[in-house]
Design a protein around this motif. Structure first.
Motif, PDB file in Angstrom:
ATOM      1  N   ARG A   6       0.813  -1.213   0.000  1.00  0.00           N
ATOM      2  CA  ARG A   6       0.000   0.000   0.000  1.00  0.00           C
ATOM      3  C   ARG A   6       0.851   1.270   0.000  1.00  0.00           C
ATOM      4  O   ARG A   6       0.540   2.252   0.675  1.00  0.00           O
ATOM      5  N   ALA A   7       1.940   1.219  -0.760  1.00  0.00           N
ATOM      6  CA  ALA A   7       2.843   2.372  -0.851  1.00  0.00           C
ATOM      7  C   ALA A   7       3.634   2.283  -2.150  1.00  0.00           C
ATOM      8  O   ALA A   7       3.768   1.209  -2.732  1.00  0.00           O
ATOM      9  N   GLU A   8       4.151   3.426  -2.563  1.00  0.00           N
ATOM     10  CA  GLU A   8       5.124   3.469  -3.643  1.00  0.00           C
ATOM     11  C   GLU A   8       6.490   3.588  -2.996  1.00  0.00           C
ATOM     12  O   GLU A   8       6.676   4.365  -2.051  1.00  0.00           O
ATOM     13  N   VAL A   9       7.454   2.810  -3.492  1.00  0.00           N
ATOM     14  CA  VAL A   9       8.787   2.749  -2.897  1.00  0.00           C
ATOM     15  C   VAL A   9       9.832   2.910  -3.985  1.00  0.00           C
ATOM     16  O   VAL A   9       9.700   2.335  -5.071  1.00  0.00           O
ATOM     17  N   ALA A  10      10.860   3.677  -3.685  1.00  0.00           N
ATOM     18  CA  ALA A  10      12.012   3.812  -4.579  1.00  0.00           C
ATOM     19  C   ALA A  10      13.266   3.558  -3.748  1.00  0.00           C
ATOM     20  O   ALA A  10      13.517   4.264  -2.772  1.00  0.00           O
TER      21      ALA A  10
END
Length: 192
Positions: A44-48
């Motif tokens: 439930r997140a965008e990660v880089a």
């Protein structure tokens, strides 16, 4: 490794809002690290993932995070990612808007309360502690009798957009300094 969380609300409706400055700062950090966001399944997140501080042994690994939940539910994804990466709360940096600080002002600190900020409240609850770093991005108080909730959920005016880009860059600099040089040095350079 560090978990660097930019607070905001997902979707194009909220993109330019004052409440979303955390997203803007992690976007800038991702640009500097030449990395892109993806949405790992179940997080439930965008990660880089990337590195701060150049290349080689001196570079520090970071996971940059933008929750795909609304602000008041941010703690769940942050806790899940901290567990996934095995990152203790004292290696978490949260970047958020701050009504009690004037625009163009930053404050970096460790620990503390949530000061009525629903994103911080959610993270404190999910991590079971307030012992994490905060980069507090000043947005100032609403003019006149405008409700704070309406103010934070409104766009920065066009007259402030050039300054906004500079301040987002300065907040990204503060995050890099915190990771590479520690709290005391960062506070002396950036707290105004």
């Amino acid at each position: 490794m560090w978990l660097v969380v930019g607070l905001g609300n997902p979707g194009p409706t909220y993109a330019g809002h004052r409440h979303n400055v955390g997203y803007l700062v992690v976007d800038e950090l991702a640009r500097r690290a030449a990395t892109r966001f993806s949405a790992p399944k179940g997080m439930r997140a965008e990660v880089a993932e990337g590195r701060i501080g150049g290349v080689g042994a001196d570079a520090v690994r970071v996971a940059l995070v933008k929750s795909r939940t609304f602000m008041n539910e941010t703690g769940g994804p942050v806790s899940k990612l901290a567990n996934y990466y095995k990152i203790a709360p004292e290696r978490v940096i949260v970047i958020h808007d701050e009504l009690d600080i004037d625009f163009t002002q930053l404050r970096v600190k460790f620990g503390g309360g949530d000061n009525g900020h629903n994103g911080l409240k959610s993270i404190r609850k999910s991590l079971n502690t307030g012992d994490f770093y905060r980069v507090r991005f000043g947005i100032g108080r609403p003019p006149g009798r405008q409700e704070p909730s309406d103010f934070v959920l409104s766009d920065f005016p066009a007259s402030l957009r050039a300054d906004l880009a500079l301040e987002v860059g300065r907040a990204a600099d503060a995050v890099e300094c915190l990771v590479l040089e520690g709290l005391e040095r960062t506070q002396s350079k950036f707290n105004s």
